[in-house]
Design a protein around this motif. Structure first.
Motif, short mmCIF file in Angstrom:
data_model
loop_
_atom_site.label_atom_id
_atom_site.label_comp_id
_atom_site.label_asym_id
_atom_site.label_seq_id
_atom_site.Cartn_x
_atom_site.Cartn_y
_atom_site.Cartn_z
N PRO A 46 52.22 47.32 51.45
CA PRO A 46 50.82 47.00 51.75
C PRO A 46 50.36 47.79 52.97
O PRO A 46 51.08 47.86 53.97
CB PRO A 46 50.85 45.50 52.02
CG PRO A 46 52.02 45.00 51.25
CD PRO A 46 53.02 46.11 51.29
N GLY A 47 49.20 48.39 52.88
CA GLY A 47 48.71 49.22 53.97
C GLY A 47 48.88 50.71 53.70
O GLY A 47 48.19 51.53 54.29
N ASP A 48 49.80 51.05 52.78
CA ASP A 48 50.04 52.46 52.47
C ASP A 48 48.85 53.07 51.73
O ASP A 48 48.13 52.39 51.01
CB ASP A 48 51.25 52.60 51.53
CG ASP A 48 52.55 52.53 52.30
OD1 ASP A 48 52.47 52.36 53.52
OD2 ASP A 48 53.62 52.61 51.67
N SER A 49 48.70 54.37 51.90
CA SER A 49 47.68 55.11 51.16
C SER A 49 48.32 56.31 50.49
O SER A 49 49.22 56.92 51.05
CB SER A 49 46.61 55.63 52.13
OG SER A 49 45.58 54.70 52.21
N PHE A 53 46.70 50.71 49.16
CA PHE A 53 47.33 49.45 48.75
C PHE A 53 47.05 48.44 49.85
O PHE A 53 47.60 48.55 50.94
CB PHE A 53 48.83 49.70 48.56
CG PHE A 53 49.62 48.50 48.11
CD1 PHE A 53 49.02 47.36 47.61
CD2 PHE A 53 51.01 48.54 48.17
CE1 PHE A 53 49.77 46.28 47.18
CE2 PHE A 53 51.77 47.46 47.77
CZ PHE A 53 51.15 46.33 47.27
N ILE A 54 46.19 47.46 49.58
CA ILE A 54 45.79 46.53 50.64
C ILE A 54 46.79 45.38 50.79
O ILE A 54 47.35 45.16 51.85
CB ILE A 54 44.37 45.98 50.36
CG1 ILE A 54 43.39 47.15 50.28
CG2 ILE A 54 43.96 45.02 51.46
CD1 ILE A 54 42.04 46.78 49.74
N GLU A 55 47.03 44.67 49.69
CA GLU A 55 47.89 43.49 49.80
C GLU A 55 48.36 43.07 48.41
O GLU A 55 47.90 43.59 47.40
CB GLU A 55 47.12 42.33 50.42
CG GLU A 55 45.83 42.07 49.63
CD GLU A 55 45.09 40.83 50.05
OE1 GLU A 55 45.59 40.11 50.93
OE2 GLU A 55 44.02 40.58 49.48
N VAL A 56 49.30 42.12 48.41
CA VAL A 56 49.69 41.49 47.15
C VAL A 56 49.28 40.03 47.24
O VAL A 56 49.52 39.38 48.25
CB VAL A 56 51.20 41.58 46.92
CG1 VAL A 56 51.58 40.82 45.66
CG2 VAL A 56 51.63 43.02 46.80
N ALA A 57 48.62 39.52 46.21
CA ALA A 57 48.20 38.13 46.22
C ALA A 57 48.81 37.41 45.02
O ALA A 57 49.19 38.05 44.04
CB ALA A 57 46.67 38.06 46.15
N GLN A 58 48.93 36.10 45.12
CA GLN A 58 49.40 35.31 43.99
C GLN A 58 48.17 34.78 43.27
O GLN A 58 47.30 34.19 43.91
CB GLN A 58 50.22 34.11 44.48
CG GLN A 58 51.34 34.47 45.44
CD GLN A 58 52.44 35.23 44.75
OE1 GLN A 58 52.83 34.87 43.65
NE2 GLN A 58 52.92 36.30 45.37
N VAL A 59 48.10 35.00 41.98
CA VAL A 59 46.97 34.43 41.23
C VAL A 59 47.53 33.64 40.06
O VAL A 59 48.67 33.81 39.63
CB VAL A 59 46.00 35.51 40.71
CG1 VAL A 59 45.29 36.19 41.85
CG2 VAL A 59 46.73 36.51 39.85
N ARG A 60 46.69 32.75 39.53
CA ARG A 60 47.12 31.90 38.43
C ARG A 60 46.14 32.03 37.29
O ARG A 60 44.92 31.91 37.49
CB ARG A 60 47.14 30.46 38.92
CG ARG A 60 48.21 29.63 38.25
CD ARG A 60 48.00 28.15 38.40
NE ARG A 60 48.28 27.57 37.10
CZ ARG A 60 49.48 27.14 36.74
NH1 ARG A 60 50.47 27.15 37.58
NH2 ARG A 60 49.68 26.66 35.52
N GLY A 61 46.64 32.30 36.09
CA GLY A 61 45.77 32.34 34.92
C GLY A 61 45.97 31.07 34.12
O GLY A 61 46.71 30.18 34.55
N PRO A 62 45.33 30.96 32.97
CA PRO A 62 45.46 29.73 32.17
C PRO A 62 46.90 29.42 31.79
O PRO A 62 47.30 28.26 31.82
CB PRO A 62 44.61 30.02 30.93
CG PRO A 62 44.37 31.48 30.91
CD PRO A 62 44.45 31.94 32.32
N ASN A 63 47.68 30.43 31.44
CA ASN A 63 49.05 30.17 31.00
C ASN A 63 50.05 31.12 31.64
O ASN A 63 51.09 31.39 31.10
CB ASN A 63 49.15 30.22 29.47
CG ASN A 63 48.64 31.53 28.92
OD1 ASN A 63 47.94 32.26 29.61
ND2 ASN A 63 49.01 31.85 27.70
N PHE A 64 49.66 31.66 32.81
CA PHE A 64 50.60 32.54 33.51
C PHE A 64 50.35 32.47 35.01
O PHE A 64 49.29 32.01 35.45
CB PHE A 64 50.47 33.98 33.02
CG PHE A 64 49.10 34.60 33.24
CD1 PHE A 64 48.76 35.17 34.45
CD2 PHE A 64 48.15 34.59 32.22
CE1 PHE A 64 47.52 35.74 34.66
CE2 PHE A 64 46.90 35.15 32.42
CZ PHE A 64 46.58 35.72 33.65
#
Lengths: 658, 180
Positions: free
Chosen positions: A523-526, A536-547
């Motif tokens: 994160p932070g690399d260009s 590349f800013i960051e990695v986030a955790q996201v949630r979908g309906p079934n994943f």
């Protein structure tokens, strides 16, 4: 209860197909018009019952009826409803039912839309289609029942749809593809009916043409969607893999392309009659062969369905009956003497012949490449795999041969043309095309000779069409009346050929100019790629309906100006635990920017990333869409309907006379 | 050759094709070479078995080597194990990919039966296995000095497989080796 109704409806449809295949055919043989007249109603009845059956299966999926084995293993209560619906054909049994449904649809369409066909021909055509339907419904009922129950012991939740298939492209890809595959059964049925009747004249070609065009258009769209899906879903930026299953859909397309052009010569000039019949048989046989390859497990592929030797045997026997039977009929009934109609070597006929030779060679090349591993294995010589190098090595020169001929096609005349007229007509287009080929690739350094060749060929194609267009307008009294006089089938040809030119440019440019980087980024690399800055800013955790997913956030800039935010994901599907890569794409007419996540590297939050720069990749799919639009436009030509009215009038006259 | 005869040609060709397809039904296409043949080993970051180290692609590449996919739940791996030790004693570099296994069971296995591996990658979830296209254990990949997959063998490596298939390739890569 609903699945049982569906099962029962399928059995009724099967019985109707048995009657459809036998009674009207018998009527046509014995001259019994009552038996023949049954055919259209039987065809419509078959559609109604297959549709009921399909609706019942879809209901079972939408209601999460996990007591149905198919639902339990291919759906999940967390699945979004649209994917529950598309899960119906995301498996072997359900997709087979979709096959049957589409076949019933085409059969009913022929029955309803051809009241002008002589009853004798119509009943034969519908009988042939009924016979094909018998095979598919028996396949479904006897080896792959989609309605089998898991009782007792229905699971509380289902095993989920393969995450690869949980995608908008995959909702419509199989139906479109099947519309194409199965649509060739109409041309096939017309060809068989013509052989049975012993009358291979221009009329059967005219009747088959719109159906063949529509089927071919659907097949083009289906293949295009499959390629587009592979591009963004598989996560490595490839769009065509020469995978056996891709080849299985590509072979009928190639044979269909030859068929369309050969039908033109048969309709307009009464030429190539036996040849056209053979191509119609060939195109549909390749559709069936594709089904065999996908469902029998003889070849490995990412697409292959779970397999079972009993199914393989069933479909092989079916294939042997349909293809073997029709080729036997062909051998005995096709006219053995070539038509008396002659043509000059310098004529549109000979150009169409070139088209046919190129497409036939292409089809056989792909067929051979696809089956080669199997042939070698069957002879006990070991295991080999045939990869893209073989296919590319054969395909590139074939297409390079095809395009010059294609450019001459529209300006050429039937029967006899002369070289000096061609020279005069094509002088300017040739000069301009050469100029374009030399200059346009200069826009993209470094100069690439393959792109130059592609631009040269495509612009030659485009300019040939323009020249012809201009010629037609010039001969008219005014521009407006000239445009008005152009028929939909002419427009269709122009649009489809333009689509082909766009495809050629897209394929060559993207293969030659693409840049890709596989690298480790924190994160932070260009990184800079083809003039674009990927941060590349960051990695986030996201949630979908079934994943749940790790989502990387990228910002792309060019010369300091913002271009796009790209958020690729690495998804973990909850029900199956499978991991999927979801690429992020910034699409554009002239370039795509593409980011896909690899694996996490080390402990400091770094990831392996794939960055791609793909110029003009959209042109390929745009070209395929144009080809389909062209095919549909040509099928809409009034000529086919006008001829129908005429035949209707004449058949009525005959009736009244009698 | 009469004119009717050539019309039988398509039927004849189809009959040949049908025979091949029929034979095909009784063959197993899953014994196909990996799609990764002549492509680099995918990059990964996975823990080492029996240690805190994180391993990456660089740890198992650099010289011609075998990458053996194994697991304690795999019976054939137990059959294969003694021969791998013989190979290791001959100085053949072997890396292990412990596939969908528990670390403690795998460690016990190595303690009991001996350890032919230079390093073992603990692929508990099978992610690298998916990238490699592993059908099941045991499988053995031959990597060249640049970490490019050169051959894939599905099933047990024994004296016969080694001597007739893997060793010739191994020698060839070894002699034709260029510095990475």
């Amino acid at each position: 209860m609903i699945p049982e109704i569906g099962h029962f409806a399928l059995i009724i449809a099967f019985c109707l197909s048995l009657i459809l295949a036998t009674v009207p055919a018998w009527g046509a043989w014995r001259g019994n018009s009552v038996a023949m007249a049954l055919a259209p109603s039987l065809a419509v009845g078959m559609l109604v019952f297959v549709a009921i059956s399909f609706a019942c299966l879809a209901t079972a999926f939408l209601q999460d009826d996990f007591s149905v084995q198919l639902v339990a293993s291919h759906s999940n209560s967390l699945l979004p409803p649209i994917y529950k619906f598309s899960a119906v054909w995301g498996n072997h049994e359900g997709s087979l039912l979709l096959w049957a449904l589409i076949l019933a649809f085409w059969t009913a369409a022929v029955a309803v839309l051809s009241p002008q066909l002589p009853l004798l021909v119509l009943s034969r055509v519908l009988s042939v289609m009924g016979a094909i339907a018998i095979g598919f419904m028996a396949f479904s009922l006897f080896t792959s029942n989609p309605f089998a129950r898991l009782l007792p012991g229905a699971p509380a939740d289902g095993g989920d749809l393969n995450p690869l298939l949980q995608d908008p492209g995959l909702i419509i890809h199989p139906p479109l593809l099947y519309m194409g595959y199965v649509g060739f059964s109409v041309a096939f049925a017309f060809a068989i009916a013509a052989l049975l009747g012993g009358r291979l004249d221009a009329s059967w070609a005219r009747w088959s043409r719109p159906w063949t065009n529509i089927a071919w258009g659907f097949l083009s769209l289906g293949i295009m969607l499959g390629s587009w899906w592979a591009y963004y879903e598989l996560g490595w930026g490839g769009w065509w893999f020469w995978d056996p299953v891709e080849n299985a859909s590509f072979m009928p397309w190639l044979a269909g392309t030859a068929l369309i052009h050969s039908l033109a010569a048969t309709e307009k000039r009464g030429l190539f009659k036996s040849w056209t019949v053979l191509l119609a048989i060939f195109a549909f046989s390749l559709s069936l062969l594709g089904t065999f390859l996908v469902r029998s497990g003889v070849l490995t592929s990412v697409h292959a369905f779970a397999t079972d030797p009993a199914r393989g045997m069933f479909i092989l026997v079916f294939l042997a009956v349909v293809v073997g039977g029709s080729l036997t009929l062909y051998a005995f009934r096709a006219p053995a003497v070539s038509s008396r109609v002659g043509f000059d070597w310098v004529s549109r006929e000979s150009l169409l012949l070139c088209n046919n030779v190129v497409f036939l060679v292409a089809t056989l090349t792909v067929l051979f490449g696809t089956l080669f591993p199997l042939i070698v294995d069957a002879m006990g010589l070991g295991k080999v795999s045939v990869g893209p190098p073989y296919f590319n090595a054969v395909f590139v020169p074939l297409m390079a041969l095809l395009v010059p001929v294609m450019g001459m096609g529209p300006v050429s005349r039937w029967k006899r043309d002369n070289v000096s007229r061609w020279r005069q007509q094509l002088l300017i287009p040739t000069a301009v095309a050469v100029l374009c080929g030399i200059t346009l690739p200069l826009l993209h350094a470094p100069y690439n000779i393959w792109v130059a060749l592609a631009v040269l060929l495509s612009s030659w194609l485009l300019l040939g069409l323009l020249q012809d267009f201009w010629q037609r307008l010039r001969n008219a009294s005014s521009t407006a009346s000239g445009v008005k006089r152009l028929t939909p089938s002419y427009w269709g040809m122009v649009i489809a050929h333009l689509g082909f030119a766009a495809c050629v440019i897209g394929i060559v440019a993207t293969s030659q100019y693409s840049v890709e980087h596989d690298l480790k980024m924190e994160p932070g690399d260009s990184r800079e790629l083809a003039g674009y800055e990927f941060r590349f800013i960051e990695v986030a955790q996201v949630r979908g309906p079934n994943f749940v997913a790790d989502e990387a956030r990228f910002e792309v800039t060019r010369n300091g100006e913002w271009v796009a935010n790209l958020n690729p994901q690495k998804r973990r599907y909850l029900a199956s635990g499978s991991i999927m890569t979801e690429a992020a794409i910034d699409a554009g007419l002239f370039r795509d920017l593409y980011v896909a996540m690899g694996e996490p590297v080390g402990t400091d939050g770094a990831w392996a990333m794939r960055l791609h720069y793909k110029p003009m990749v959209r042109w390929m799919w745009l070209g395929a869409i144009l080809m389909a639009v062209g095919a549909f436009a040509a099928a809409a030509d009034k000529r086919y309907r006008r001829q129908r009215v005429a035949t209707k009038a004449s058949s009525e006259a005959v009736l009244h006379g009698a | 050759m009469g004119p009717r005869f050539k019309l039988f040609l398509p039927l004849f060709l189809f009959a040949l094709l049908a025979i091949v397809l029929f034979r095909g039904l009784f063959l197993d296409p899953s014994e196909m070479p990996s799609a990764l043949i002549d492509r680099p080993l995918p990059s990964f970051s996975l823990p080492a078995l029996g240690g805190d180290r994180q391993l990456s692609r660089e740890d198992v590449t650099g010289e011609v080597a075998l990458l053996n996919v194994w697991a304690t739940w795999c019976v054939s791996c137990r059959v294969e194990h003694p021969y791998l030790k013989q190979l290791a004693d001959k100085g053949i570099p072997i890396y292990g990919l412990n596939y969908k296994d528990s670390d403690s069971a795998a460690q016990r296995w190595l303690d009991e039966l001996g350890d032919p591996y230079r390093l073992n990658i603990a692929d508990r979830e099978g992610t690298l296995g998916v990238d490699l296209g592993v059908y099941g254990a045991p499988e053995t990949y031959l990597l060249d000095a640049n970490g490019v997959v050169r051959y894939r063998h599905v099933g047990v490596v024994d004296a016969q497989v080694w001597e007739t298939v893997l060793e010739p390739l191994y020698r060839e890569l070894k002699t034709g080796q260029v510095a990475p």
